[in-house]
Design a protein around this motif. Sequence first.
Motif, PDB file in Angstrom:
ATOM      1  N   VAL A 182     128.801  17.715  48.842  1.00 30.97           N
ATOM      2  CA  VAL A 182     127.941  18.691  48.191  1.00 30.97           C
ATOM      3  C   VAL A 182     126.501  18.195  48.155  1.00 30.97           C
ATOM      4  O   VAL A 182     125.575  18.962  47.991  1.00 30.97           O
ATOM      5  N   ASP A 183     126.324  16.900  48.337  1.00 33.09           N
ATOM      6  CA  ASP A 183     125.004  16.305  48.158  1.00 33.09           C
ATOM      7  C   ASP A 183     124.085  16.427  49.378  1.00 33.09           C
ATOM      8  O   ASP A 183     122.950  15.987  49.323  1.00 33.09           O
ATOM      9  N   SER A 184     124.561  17.007  50.482  1.00 35.93           N
ATOM     10  CA  SER A 184     123.685  17.187  51.652  1.00 35.93           C
ATOM     11  C   SER A 184     123.791  18.622  52.166  1.00 35.93           C
ATOM     12  O   SER A 184     124.884  19.171  52.249  1.00 35.93           O
ATOM     13  N   ILE A 185     122.634  19.215  52.480  1.00 36.23           N
ATOM     14  CA  ILE A 185     122.596  20.617  52.918  1.00 36.23           C
ATOM     15  C   ILE A 185     121.920  20.727  54.274  1.00 36.23           C
ATOM     16  O   ILE A 185     120.831  20.195  54.489  1.00 36.23           O
ATOM     17  N   TYR A 186     122.607  21.425  55.169  1.00 37.73           N
ATOM     18  CA  TYR A 186     122.117  21.645  56.538  1.00 37.73           C
ATOM     19  C   TYR A 186     121.016  22.697  56.516  1.00 37.73           C
ATOM     20  O   TYR A 186     121.193  23.784  55.969  1.00 37.73           O
ATOM     21  N   ILE A 187     119.859  22.384  57.114  1.00 39.21           N
ATOM     22  CA  ILE A 187     118.734  23.346  57.116  1.00 39.21           C
ATOM     23  C   ILE A 187     118.331  23.800  58.521  1.00 39.21           C
ATOM     24  O   ILE A 187     117.353  24.524  58.679  1.00 39.21           O
ATOM     25  N   GLY A 188     119.080  23.364  59.540  1.00 38.32           N
ATOM     26  CA  GLY A 188     118.748  23.760  60.913  1.00 38.32           C
ATOM     27  C   GLY A 188     117.542  23.002  61.445  1.00 38.32           C
ATOM     28  O   GLY A 188     117.310  21.859  61.082  1.00 38.32           O
ATOM     29  N   GLN A 189     116.759  23.685  62.291  1.00 39.41           N
ATOM     30  CA  GLN A 189     115.569  23.053  62.878  1.00 39.41           C
ATOM     31  C   GLN A 189     114.351  23.957  62.684  1.00 39.41           C
ATOM     32  O   GLN A 189     113.964  24.704  63.581  1.00 39.41           O
ATOM     33  N   PRO A 190     113.729  23.874  61.492  1.00 41.65           N
ATOM     34  CA  PRO A 190     112.507  24.666  61.284  1.00 41.65           C
ATOM     35  C   PRO A 190     111.399  24.204  62.234  1.00 41.65           C
ATOM     36  O   PRO A 190     111.403  23.053  62.672  1.00 41.65           O
ATOM     37  N   ALA A 191     110.471  25.079  62.534  1.00 41.95           N
ATOM     38  CA  ALA A 191     109.358  24.743  63.446  1.00 41.95           C
ATOM     39  C   ALA A 191     108.577  23.559  62.887  1.00 41.95           C
ATOM     40  O   ALA A 191     108.162  23.567  61.735  1.00 41.95           O
ATOM     41  N   GLY A 192     108.444  22.520  63.723  1.00 42.12           N
ATOM     42  CA  GLY A 192     107.733  21.306  63.306  1.00 42.12           C
ATOM     43  C   GLY A 192     108.637  20.086  63.264  1.00 42.12           C
ATOM     44  O   GLY A 192     108.169  18.958  63.352  1.00 42.12           O
TER      45      GLY A 192
ATOM     46  N   VAL B 257     110.541  25.100  55.273  1.00 39.95           N
ATOM     47  CA  VAL B 257     111.962  25.484  55.280  1.00 39.95           C
ATOM     48  C   VAL B 257     112.097  26.943  54.843  1.00 39.95           C
ATOM     49  O   VAL B 257     111.359  27.392  53.950  1.00 39.95           O
ATOM     50  N   PRO B 258     113.022  27.723  55.463  1.00 34.86           N
ATOM     51  CA  PRO B 258     113.248  29.107  55.008  1.00 34.86           C
ATOM     52  C   PRO B 258     113.621  29.163  53.523  1.00 34.86           C
ATOM     53  O   PRO B 258     114.235  28.229  52.997  1.00 34.86           O
ATOM     54  N   ILE B 259     113.251  30.258  52.861  1.00 33.64           N
ATOM     55  CA  ILE B 259     113.434  30.390  51.411  1.00 33.64           C
ATOM     56  C   ILE B 259     114.901  30.247  51.002  1.00 33.64           C
ATOM     57  O   ILE B 259     115.213  29.601  50.004  1.00 33.64           O
ATOM     58  N   GLU B 260     115.832  30.837  51.812  1.00 36.97           N
ATOM     59  CA  GLU B 260     117.270  30.774  51.461  1.00 36.97           C
ATOM     60  C   GLU B 260     117.742  29.320  51.419  1.00 36.97           C
ATOM     61  O   GLU B 260     118.453  28.920  50.489  1.00 36.97           O
ATOM     62  N   ASP B 261     117.351  28.544  52.433  1.00 42.27           N
ATOM     63  CA  ASP B 261     117.755  27.134  52.485  1.00 42.27           C
ATOM     64  C   ASP B 261     117.133  26.336  51.342  1.00 42.27           C
ATOM     65  O   ASP B 261     117.777  25.483  50.741  1.00 42.27           O
ATOM     66  N   TYR B 262     115.870  26.645  51.033  1.00 39.27           N
ATOM     67  CA  TYR B 262     115.193  25.944  49.932  1.00 39.27           C
ATOM     68  C   TYR B 262     115.901  26.237  48.608  1.00 39.27           C
ATOM     69  O   TYR B 262     116.131  25.340  47.796  1.00 39.27           O
ATOM     70  N   GLN B 263     116.263  27.522  48.388  1.00 36.10           N
ATOM     71  CA  GLN B 263     116.957  27.910  47.146  1.00 36.10           C
ATOM     72  C   GLN B 263     118.295  27.196  47.020  1.00 36.10           C
ATOM     73  O   GLN B 263     118.679  26.736  45.947  1.00 36.10           O
ATOM     74  N   LYS B 264     119.012  27.101  48.161  1.00 35.79           N
ATOM     75  CA  LYS B 264     120.298  26.393  48.188  1.00 35.79           C
ATOM     76  C   LYS B 264     120.118  24.929  47.789  1.00 35.79           C
ATOM     77  O   LYS B 264     120.877  24.382  46.993  1.00 35.79           O
ATOM     78  N   CYS B 265     119.102  24.294  48.358  1.00 42.76           N
ATOM     79  CA  CYS B 265     118.805  22.886  48.060  1.00 42.76           C
ATOM     80  C   CYS B 265     118.474  22.701  46.588  1.00 42.76           C
ATOM     81  O   CYS B 265     118.959  21.766  45.944  1.00 42.76           O
ATOM     82  N   LEU B 266     117.663  23.619  46.049  1.00 43.78           N
ATOM     83  CA  LEU B 266     117.237  23.519  44.652  1.00 43.78           C
ATOM     84  C   LEU B 266     118.417  23.692  43.703  1.00 43.78           C
ATOM     85  O   LEU B 266     118.556  22.937  42.726  1.00 43.78           O
ATOM     86  N   GLN B 267     119.295  24.670  43.992  1.00 39.72           N
ATOM     87  CA  GLN B 267     120.486  24.894  43.153  1.00 39.72           C
ATOM     88  C   GLN B 267     121.399  23.671  43.165  1.00 39.72           C
ATOM     89  O   GLN B 267     121.885  23.234  42.115  1.00 39.72           O
ATOM     90  N   THR B 268     121.633  23.115  44.361  1.00 42.68           N
ATOM     91  CA  THR B 268     122.499  21.938  44.478  1.00 42.68           C
ATOM     92  C   THR B 268     121.888  20.746  43.765  1.00 42.68           C
ATOM     93  O   THR B 268     122.585  19.991  43.087  1.00 42.68           O
ATOM     94  N   PHE B 269     120.571  20.590  43.880  1.00 43.45           N
ATOM     95  CA  PHE B 269     119.852  19.501  43.188  1.00 43.45           C
ATOM     96  C   PHE B 269     120.032  19.618  41.677  1.00 43.45           C
ATOM     97  O   PHE B 269     120.294  18.633  40.987  1.00 43.45           O
ATOM     98  N   ARG B 270     119.907  20.852  41.156  1.00 40.75           N
ATOM     99  CA  ARG B 270     120.087  21.079  39.711  1.00 40.75           C
ATOM    100  C   ARG B 270     121.512  20.770  39.269  1.00 40.75           C
ATOM    101  O   ARG B 270     121.730  20.194  38.205  1.00 40.75           O
ATOM    102  N   LYS B 271     122.499  21.159  40.099  1.00 43.61           N
ATOM    103  CA  LYS B 271     123.910  20.863  39.774  1.00 43.61           C
ATOM    104  C   LYS B 271     124.134  19.362  39.703  1.00 43.61           C
ATOM    105  O   LYS B 271     124.771  18.866  38.766  1.00 43.61           O
TER     106      LYS B 271
END
Length: 199
Positions: A72-82, A109-123
Amino acid sequence: MEGVVCLIKISADRIVPALCLKEVNGSYSFAQIRRASNEDIVNIQPAKNEKVKDKKRKKEENQMTNNKKQEVDSIYIGQPAGLKSTSVVMLRKIFLINNNAIIKQIAEVPIEDYQKCLQTFRKIKRINELHQQLHRIKKKIQLAQYNNEKYGDLEKLKDQILKEIGYSNQPLFEKEKKPYKNFREVPNKGRIKVYYGGR
Protein backbone atom coordinates in the motif's frame (compact mmCIF):
# COMPACT_ATOMS: atom_id res chain seq x y z
CA MET A 1 3.80 23.21 -5.99
CA GLU A 2 1.64 20.27 -4.79
CA GLY A 3 1.54 17.41 -7.31
CA VAL A 4 4.82 18.47 -8.91
CA VAL A 5 7.90 16.21 -9.24
CA CYS A 6 11.12 17.99 -8.30
CA LEU A 7 14.78 17.20 -7.83
CA ILE A 8 15.52 17.78 -4.15
CA LYS A 9 18.71 17.78 -2.11
CA ILE A 10 18.35 15.45 0.90
CA SER A 11 22.01 15.53 2.00
CA ALA A 12 25.30 17.18 0.99
CA ASP A 13 25.99 14.59 -1.72
CA ARG A 14 22.56 13.13 -2.53
CA ILE A 15 19.89 14.45 -4.91
CA VAL A 16 16.68 12.49 -5.56
CA PRO A 17 13.46 12.98 -7.57
CA ALA A 18 10.41 13.38 -5.32
CA LEU A 19 6.72 14.29 -5.49
CA CYS A 20 5.50 17.28 -3.47
CA LEU A 21 2.58 16.13 -1.31
CA LYS A 22 2.02 19.11 0.99
CA GLU A 23 3.17 22.67 1.49
CA VAL A 24 2.79 24.26 4.94
CA ASN A 25 4.30 27.66 5.82
CA GLY A 26 7.30 27.40 3.49
CA SER A 27 8.18 23.78 4.39
CA TYR A 28 7.39 20.96 1.98
CA SER A 29 6.61 17.25 2.37
CA PHE A 30 8.15 15.25 -0.48
CA ALA A 31 7.77 11.53 -1.23
CA GLN A 32 10.69 9.94 -3.06
CA ILE A 33 10.18 8.48 -6.55
CA ARG A 34 11.83 5.37 -7.99
CA ARG A 35 11.78 3.59 -11.35
CA ALA A 36 8.83 1.15 -11.65
CA SER A 37 9.74 -2.53 -11.77
CA ASN A 38 7.90 -5.16 -13.88
CA GLU A 39 5.88 -6.22 -10.80
CA ASP A 40 4.57 -2.67 -10.29
CA ILE A 41 3.41 -2.49 -13.92
CA VAL A 42 1.81 -5.99 -13.84
CA ASN A 43 -0.09 -5.15 -10.64
CA ILE A 44 -1.76 -2.17 -12.34
CA GLN A 45 -2.87 -3.91 -15.58
CA PRO A 46 -5.65 -6.22 -14.25
CA ALA A 47 -7.67 -3.20 -13.11
CA LYS A 48 -7.92 -2.01 -16.73
CA ASN A 49 -8.70 -5.40 -18.34
CA GLU A 50 -12.12 -7.06 -18.25
CA LYS A 51 -12.60 -9.97 -15.85
CA VAL A 52 -11.85 -13.39 -17.35
CA LYS A 53 -13.86 -16.36 -16.08
CA ASP A 54 -11.35 -19.21 -16.21
CA LYS A 55 -10.02 -20.45 -12.84
CA LYS A 56 -6.34 -19.92 -13.54
CA ARG A 57 -6.85 -16.25 -14.34
CA LYS A 58 -8.93 -15.77 -11.16
CA LYS A 59 -6.11 -17.21 -9.04
CA GLU A 60 -3.65 -14.80 -10.65
CA GLU A 61 -6.02 -11.87 -10.01
CA ASN A 62 -6.40 -12.89 -6.34
CA GLN A 63 -2.62 -13.03 -5.94
CA MET A 64 -2.30 -9.58 -7.50
CA THR A 65 -4.94 -8.08 -5.19
CA ASN A 66 -3.09 -9.62 -2.21
CA ASN A 67 0.14 -8.02 -3.46
CA LYS A 68 -1.67 -4.69 -3.75
CA LYS A 69 -2.88 -4.97 -0.15
CA GLN A 70 0.64 -5.67 1.06
CA GLU A 71 2.25 -2.88 -1.00
CA VAL A 72 0.00 0.00 0.00
CA ASP A 73 2.99 2.25 0.56
CA SER A 74 3.93 2.67 -3.13
CA ILE A 75 1.74 4.05 -5.94
CA TYR A 76 2.33 3.67 -9.66
CA ILE A 77 2.11 7.03 -11.50
CA GLY A 78 3.16 6.01 -15.03
CA GLN A 79 5.50 8.27 -17.01
CA PRO A 80 4.44 11.93 -16.83
CA ALA A 81 6.16 14.27 -19.32
CA GLY A 82 9.62 15.11 -17.97
CA LEU A 83 10.40 11.73 -16.35
CA LYS A 84 12.77 9.32 -18.11
CA SER A 85 10.87 6.13 -17.17
CA THR A 86 7.66 4.81 -15.61
CA SER A 87 7.77 5.61 -11.91
CA VAL A 88 6.44 4.71 -8.48
CA VAL A 89 5.97 7.06 -5.50
CA MET A 90 7.31 5.59 -2.24
CA LEU A 91 5.04 7.01 0.46
CA ARG A 92 7.14 5.73 3.36
CA LYS A 93 10.19 7.73 2.24
CA ILE A 94 9.05 11.20 3.19
CA PHE A 95 11.37 14.22 3.39
CA LEU A 96 10.51 17.53 5.09
CA ILE A 97 12.56 20.25 3.41
CA ASN A 98 12.74 24.03 2.95
CA ASN A 99 12.61 25.97 -0.30
CA ASN A 100 16.43 26.06 -0.45
CA ALA A 101 16.65 22.26 -0.93
CA ILE A 102 14.47 22.28 -4.09
CA ILE A 103 16.75 22.27 -7.13
CA LYS A 104 14.26 22.26 -10.02
CA GLN A 105 10.83 21.07 -11.17
CA ILE A 106 10.95 18.23 -13.67
CA ALA A 107 7.36 16.98 -14.15
CA GLU A 108 3.73 17.33 -13.12
CA VAL A 109 1.66 14.33 -11.98
CA PRO A 110 -2.01 13.97 -13.10
CA ILE A 111 -4.53 15.09 -10.46
CA GLU A 112 -6.03 11.58 -10.01
CA ASP A 113 -2.62 10.06 -9.24
CA TYR A 114 -1.73 12.94 -6.90
CA GLN A 115 -5.04 12.50 -5.00
CA LYS A 116 -4.36 8.76 -4.68
CA CYS A 117 -0.88 9.46 -3.29
CA LEU A 118 -2.21 12.03 -0.83
CA GLN A 119 -4.98 9.72 0.45
CA THR A 120 -2.53 6.83 0.92
CA PHE A 121 -0.06 9.17 2.67
CA ARG A 122 -2.80 10.27 5.09
CA LYS A 123 -3.78 6.64 5.79
CA ILE A 124 -0.16 5.67 6.52
CA LYS A 125 0.22 8.72 8.79
CA ARG A 126 -3.01 7.88 10.65
CA ILE A 127 -1.99 4.23 11.14
CA ASN A 128 1.41 5.31 12.49
CA GLU A 129 -0.31 7.65 14.97
CA LEU A 130 -2.66 4.84 16.06
CA HIS A 131 0.30 2.49 16.59
CA GLN A 132 2.01 5.08 18.81
CA GLN A 133 -1.23 5.59 20.78
CA LEU A 134 -1.57 1.81 21.15
CA HIS A 135 1.95 1.54 22.62
CA ARG A 136 1.13 4.27 25.16
CA ILE A 137 -2.12 2.52 26.16
CA LYS A 138 -0.37 -0.84 26.54
CA LYS A 139 2.17 0.77 28.89
CA LYS A 140 -0.68 2.28 30.97
CA ILE A 141 -2.42 -1.12 31.13
CA GLN A 142 0.79 -2.79 32.26
CA LEU A 143 1.29 -0.14 34.95
CA ALA A 144 -2.33 -0.59 36.12
CA GLN A 145 -1.77 -4.37 36.36
CA TYR A 146 1.36 -3.87 38.49
CA ASN A 147 -0.48 -1.43 40.79
CA ASN A 148 -3.56 -3.70 40.93
CA GLU A 149 -5.85 -0.95 39.53
CA LYS A 150 -8.83 -1.25 37.20
CA TYR A 151 -8.08 -0.81 33.50
CA GLY A 152 -11.34 -1.78 31.75
CA ASP A 153 -11.65 1.61 30.00
CA LEU A 154 -8.10 1.31 28.65
CA GLU A 155 -8.88 -2.18 27.32
CA LYS A 156 -11.96 -0.84 25.48
CA LEU A 157 -9.87 1.97 23.98
CA LYS A 158 -7.21 -0.57 22.97
CA ASP A 159 -9.86 -2.72 21.24
CA GLN A 160 -11.20 0.31 19.32
CA ILE A 161 -7.71 1.22 18.09
CA LEU A 162 -6.97 -2.39 17.08
CA LYS A 163 -10.26 -2.49 15.15
CA GLU A 164 -9.44 0.80 13.37
CA ILE A 165 -5.95 -0.45 12.43
CA GLY A 166 -7.48 -3.64 11.02
CA TYR A 167 -6.61 -6.35 13.55
CA SER A 168 -9.30 -8.85 14.51
CA ASN A 169 -10.60 -8.92 18.07
CA GLN A 170 -10.38 -12.72 18.27
CA PRO A 171 -7.95 -14.21 20.81
CA LEU A 172 -4.81 -15.77 19.36
CA PHE A 173 -5.28 -19.11 21.13
CA GLU A 174 -8.39 -21.14 21.98
CA LYS A 175 -7.13 -21.34 25.56
CA GLU A 176 -7.67 -17.60 26.03
CA LYS A 177 -11.45 -17.93 25.59
CA LYS A 178 -11.94 -20.18 28.64
CA PRO A 179 -10.75 -18.39 31.81
CA TYR A 180 -13.33 -16.20 33.59
CA LYS A 181 -15.73 -16.41 30.61
CA ASN A 182 -13.53 -13.92 28.71
CA PHE A 183 -13.71 -11.19 31.41
CA ARG A 184 -10.92 -8.63 31.33
CA GLU A 185 -10.53 -8.73 35.12
CA VAL A 186 -11.12 -11.44 37.69
CA PRO A 187 -14.83 -11.36 38.70
CA ASN A 188 -15.11 -9.87 42.20
CA LYS A 189 -18.88 -9.31 42.53
CA GLY A 190 -21.52 -11.69 43.88
CA ARG A 191 -21.22 -14.51 46.38
CA ILE A 192 -17.86 -16.13 46.90
CA LYS A 193 -18.02 -19.88 47.44
CA VAL A 194 -15.41 -21.54 49.59
CA TYR A 195 -14.87 -25.27 49.15
CA TYR A 196 -13.11 -27.20 51.89
CA GLY A 197 -11.16 -30.29 50.96
CA GLY A 198 -12.09 -33.61 52.60
CA ARG A 199 -10.00 -34.91 55.51
